[in-house]
Motif scaffolding. Structure first.
Motif, PDB file in Angstrom:
ATOM      1  N   GLN A 198      -6.434   5.333  -8.764  1.00 19.29           N
ATOM      2  CA  GLN A 198      -5.582   5.443  -9.955  1.00 19.29           C
ATOM      3  C   GLN A 198      -4.644   4.247 -10.063  1.00 19.29           C
ATOM      4  O   GLN A 198      -4.540   3.632 -11.126  1.00 19.29           O
ATOM      5  N   THR A 199      -3.965   3.894  -8.968  1.00 13.58           N
ATOM      6  CA  THR A 199      -3.071   2.735  -8.973  1.00 13.58           C
ATOM      7  C   THR A 199      -3.200   2.002  -7.638  1.00 13.58           C
ATOM      8  O   THR A 199      -3.543   2.606  -6.609  1.00 13.58           O
ATOM      9  N   VAL A 200      -2.902   0.700  -7.664  1.00 14.84           N
ATOM     10  CA  VAL A 200      -2.794  -0.129  -6.453  1.00 14.84           C
ATOM     11  C   VAL A 200      -1.388  -0.688  -6.447  1.00 14.84           C
ATOM     12  O   VAL A 200      -0.973  -1.361  -7.406  1.00 14.84           O
ATOM     13  N   ALA A 201      -0.645  -0.446  -5.356  1.00 18.19           N
ATOM     14  CA  ALA A 201       0.788  -0.754  -5.350  1.00 18.19           C
ATOM     15  C   ALA A 201       1.148  -2.011  -4.568  1.00 18.19           C
ATOM     16  O   ALA A 201       2.336  -2.366  -4.502  1.00 18.19           O
ATOM     17  N   VAL A 202       0.188  -2.688  -3.957  1.00 12.26           N
ATOM     18  CA  VAL A 202       0.513  -3.846  -3.115  1.00 12.26           C
ATOM     19  C   VAL A 202      -0.405  -5.010  -3.444  1.00 12.26           C
ATOM     20  O   VAL A 202      -1.464  -4.840  -4.067  1.00 12.26           O
ATOM     21  N   LEU A 203       0.022  -6.195  -2.983  1.00  8.46           N
ATOM     22  CA  LEU A 203      -0.773  -7.418  -3.083  1.00  8.46           C
ATOM     23  C   LEU A 203      -0.978  -7.991  -1.694  1.00  8.46           C
ATOM     24  O   LEU A 203      -0.161  -7.784  -0.786  1.00  8.46           O
ATOM     25  N   ALA A 204      -2.060  -8.738  -1.518  1.00  6.95           N
ATOM     26  CA  ALA A 204      -2.317  -9.386  -0.237  1.00  6.95           C
ATOM     27  C   ALA A 204      -1.183 -10.343   0.095  1.00  6.95           C
ATOM     28  O   ALA A 204      -0.746 -11.130  -0.754  1.00  6.95           O
ATOM     29  N   GLY A 205      -0.683 -10.277   1.338  1.00  2.00           N
ATOM     30  CA  GLY A 205       0.421 -11.114   1.771  1.00  2.00           C
ATOM     31  C   GLY A 205       1.774 -10.463   1.629  1.00  2.00           C
ATOM     32  O   GLY A 205       2.773 -10.985   2.134  1.00  2.00           O
ATOM     33  N   GLU A 206       1.837  -9.328   0.952  1.00  3.54           N
ATOM     34  CA  GLU A 206       3.109  -8.636   0.736  1.00  3.54           C
ATOM     35  C   GLU A 206       3.539  -7.889   1.992  1.00  3.54           C
ATOM     36  O   GLU A 206       2.701  -7.352   2.728  1.00  3.54           O
ATOM     37  N   ARG A 207       4.829  -7.851   2.254  1.00  2.72           N
ATOM     38  CA  ARG A 207       5.352  -7.097   3.385  1.00  2.72           C
ATOM     39  C   ARG A 207       5.604  -5.659   2.959  1.00  2.72           C
ATOM     40  O   ARG A 207       6.187  -5.405   1.906  1.00  2.72           O
ATOM     41  N   VAL A 208       5.172  -4.705   3.797  1.00  8.34           N
ATOM     42  CA  VAL A 208       5.348  -3.288   3.496  1.00  8.34           C
ATOM     43  C   VAL A 208       5.981  -2.597   4.694  1.00  8.34           C
ATOM     44  O   VAL A 208       5.800  -3.016   5.842  1.00  8.34           O
ATOM     45  N   ALA A 209       6.733  -1.549   4.426  1.00 13.69           N
ATOM     46  CA  ALA A 209       7.347  -0.759   5.492  1.00 13.69           C
ATOM     47  C   ALA A 209       6.433   0.406   5.853  1.00 13.69           C
ATOM     48  O   ALA A 209       5.579   0.818   5.066  1.00 13.69           O
ATOM     49  N   ALA A 210       6.619   0.935   7.058  1.00 19.25           N
ATOM     50  CA  ALA A 210       5.835   2.088   7.482  1.00 19.25           C
ATOM     51  C   ALA A 210       6.091   3.257   6.530  1.00 19.25           C
ATOM     52  O   ALA A 210       7.230   3.555   6.176  1.00 19.25           O
ATOM     53  N   GLY A 211       5.014   3.916   6.102  1.00 18.77           N
ATOM     54  CA  GLY A 211       5.141   5.034   5.170  1.00 18.77           C
ATOM     55  C   GLY A 211       5.100   4.643   3.717  1.00 18.77           C
ATOM     56  O   GLY A 211       5.118   5.522   2.841  1.00 18.77           O
ATOM     57  N   ALA A 212       5.034   3.372   3.395  1.00 19.22           N
ATOM     58  CA  ALA A 212       5.018   2.929   2.003  1.00 19.22           C
ATOM     59  C   ALA A 212       3.682   3.276   1.354  1.00 19.22           C
ATOM     60  O   ALA A 212       2.626   3.231   1.987  1.00 19.22           O
ATOM     61  N   VAL A 213       3.719   3.600   0.064  1.00 22.65           N
ATOM     62  CA  VAL A 213       2.505   3.916  -0.690  1.00 22.65           C
ATOM     63  C   VAL A 213       1.807   2.610  -1.074  1.00 22.65           C
ATOM     64  O   VAL A 213       2.423   1.718  -1.663  1.00 22.65           O
ATOM     65  N   VAL A 214       0.511   2.507  -0.747  1.00 22.12           N
ATOM     66  CA  VAL A 214      -0.240   1.298  -1.079  1.00 22.12           C
ATOM     67  C   VAL A 214      -1.190   1.533  -2.251  1.00 22.12           C
ATOM     68  O   VAL A 214      -1.603   0.588  -2.928  1.00 22.12           O
ATOM     69  N   ALA A 215      -1.556   2.802  -2.491  1.00 24.53           N
ATOM     70  CA  ALA A 215      -2.445   3.121  -3.613  1.00 24.53           C
ATOM     71  C   ALA A 215      -2.397   4.632  -3.851  1.00 24.53           C
ATOM     72  O   ALA A 215      -1.937   5.399  -3.002  1.00 24.53           O
ATOM     73  N   THR A 216      -2.865   5.071  -5.020  1.00 27.95           N
ATOM     74  CA  THR A 216      -2.999   6.505  -5.306  1.00 27.95           C
ATOM     75  C   THR A 216      -4.425   6.784  -5.775  1.00 27.95           C
ATOM     76  O   THR A 216      -5.048   5.940  -6.455  1.00 27.95           O
ATOM     77  N   LEU A 217      -4.930   7.975  -5.409  1.00 29.85           N
ATOM     78  CA  LEU A 217      -6.283   8.389  -5.765  1.00 29.85           C
ATOM     79  C   LEU A 217      -6.235   9.703  -6.525  1.00 29.85           C
ATOM     80  O   LEU A 217      -5.302  10.492  -6.364  1.00 29.85           O
TER      81      LEU A 217
END
Length: 395
Positions: A96-115
């Motif tokens: 449904q959605t993609v929330a990140v880009l390659a090279g981006e810094r993310v924290a533990a537990g962050a949403v990266v996509a929804t299905l």
């Protein structure tokens, strides 16, 4: 009478002169022949002071320093397996959605996509239905217990009620576990009874997004990797050491390495902290892991390196690399043997050379020389060229 005496004297004088004239020829014929000149030494070359200065030839003696033996190895910058995560879907669905880009810094537990998927709705429905059935079966079990106490009901009905309740409870717990794996809050579902159409995918570790392999609208299966995340907090070297060299490598040894295909020629350091105990069957290599010294935060996982593991050390005679002439298995250096009238004679000496380290080479002299012997430390290639030039002239 007088005239006769003069003739006699003249004849004597001429005879004396004739005798004197023949003595030099006789002496010349009697002189011994000169001895032939000795042939030049093929390992010696003589050059003038101006040539030495123009070529930058520098003299000196051996230096003694600690030189290590080394094991050559190739490898790459890596992170441990627990610092690398591949995020997949627990159940197949549509992105449904993609929330990140390659090279981006993310924290533990962050949403990266929804299905989203109809199966998610069905699973929540099954949970709510199972929960309602468990409640009914719990009440029925309580009634059968009361009847059994009053000795009114049959024992079989009580046992059946107990079995149905336990079975439905197991179904409820399994369904709840599936919902938690999907990322759906069971507590919220219990509290509101509201069914959601989409589920979030979260990253279990913090780090940098290495790859994003999906886009909205794409259907994904459970085995598909949607997003990859790397945590760079524990970067280290992973080297492959050949079977013949493994016995020389030990924990604690220093490693010098360079990043291949990099613009900089900087030599970095690391230290061995783990030596593998099994061979790679295909390449017959063992994996060796090393920590950077000091810790490096500017390197990237996957960068290839060429490394030298320093396995032992000894104090030996050394000369600069520019003092040696390579000639197959052996090498040559030049020593000064004489100096006269502004011209200096050098002689070529056979040596066995080790591996260069920091511009110096350990040498083993095959023909012993005193430590005070004056040696060419710079400009050996000029003298070698002059020596070969002389050999060409003799031919």
């Amino acid at each position: 009478m007088f005239f006769k005496l003069n003739l006699t004297a003249l004849a004597g004088t001429m005879a004396l002169l004739a005798a004197c004239g023949t003595k030099p020829d006789t002496a010349q014929k009697a002189a011994p022949a000169a001895a032939p000149a000795a042939p030049p030494n093929p390992d010696e070359v003589t050059v003038g002071a101006a040539q030495l200065q123009a070529a930058g030839v520098a003299l000196g003696t051996f230096e003694r320093q600690n030189m290590t033996t080394e094991v050559q190895a190739n490898g790459s910058v890596e992170v441990p397996p627990q610092n690398r995560v591949s995020i997949t879907a627990i159940m197949g669905g549509y992105v449904q959605t993609v929330a990140v880009l390659a090279g981006e810094r993310v924290a533990a537990g962050a949403v990266v996509a929804t299905l989203r998927s109809p199966e998610y709705l069905t699973l929540q429905q099954n949970y709510l239905q199972s929960k309602a059935r468990v409640r009914f079966l719990a009440e029925d079990l309580e009634r059968q217990r009361i009847l059994d106490v009053e000795d009114v009901g049959a024992k079989r009905k009580l046992q059946q009620a107990r079995a149905d309740y336990a079975s439905e409870q197991a179904t409820l717990h399994a369904t709840a576990a599936q919902l938690r794996l999907l990322g759906i809050s069971v507590a919220r579902l219990d509290a509101t009874g509201q069914i959601v159409a989409s589920v979030p995918l979260t990253t279990p570790i913090g780090g940098y997004v290495k790859a994003v392999n999906v886009n909205p609208g794409q259907y994904v299966n459970p085995q598909d990797v949607l997003v990859e995340v790397l945590n760079r907090d524990d970067l280290h070297l992973e080297l492959k050491v050949f079977e013949k060299d493994v016995a020389k490598v030990q924990v604690g040894q220093k490693i010098l390495f360079k990043i291949q295909n990099a613009n900089r020629d900087e030599e970095l350091t690391a230290r061995v902290f783990l030596v593998g105990k099994a061979f790679d069957d295909d390449a017959r290599t063992v994996r060796v892991h090393a920590h950077f010294e000091p810790e490096r935060r500017d390197l990237l996982p996957g960068q290839f390196v060429a490394a030298r593991i320093q396995t032992a050390g000894a104090r030996v005679q050394t000369l600069p690399e520019g003092a040696l002439i390579q000639a197959g298995d052996l090498s040559y250096i030049f020593r000064r043997v004489s100096q006269d009238s502004g011209r200096t004679t050098f002689r070529r000496v056979r040596v066995r050379a080790g591996q260069p380290q920091h511009g110096d080479v350990a040498v083993t002299i095959l023909d012993p020389l005193p430590d005070t012997t004056q040696l060419v430390r710079k400009g050996a290639y000029f003298l070698d060229a002059e020596l070969r030039k002389g050999e060409g002239g003799d031919e």
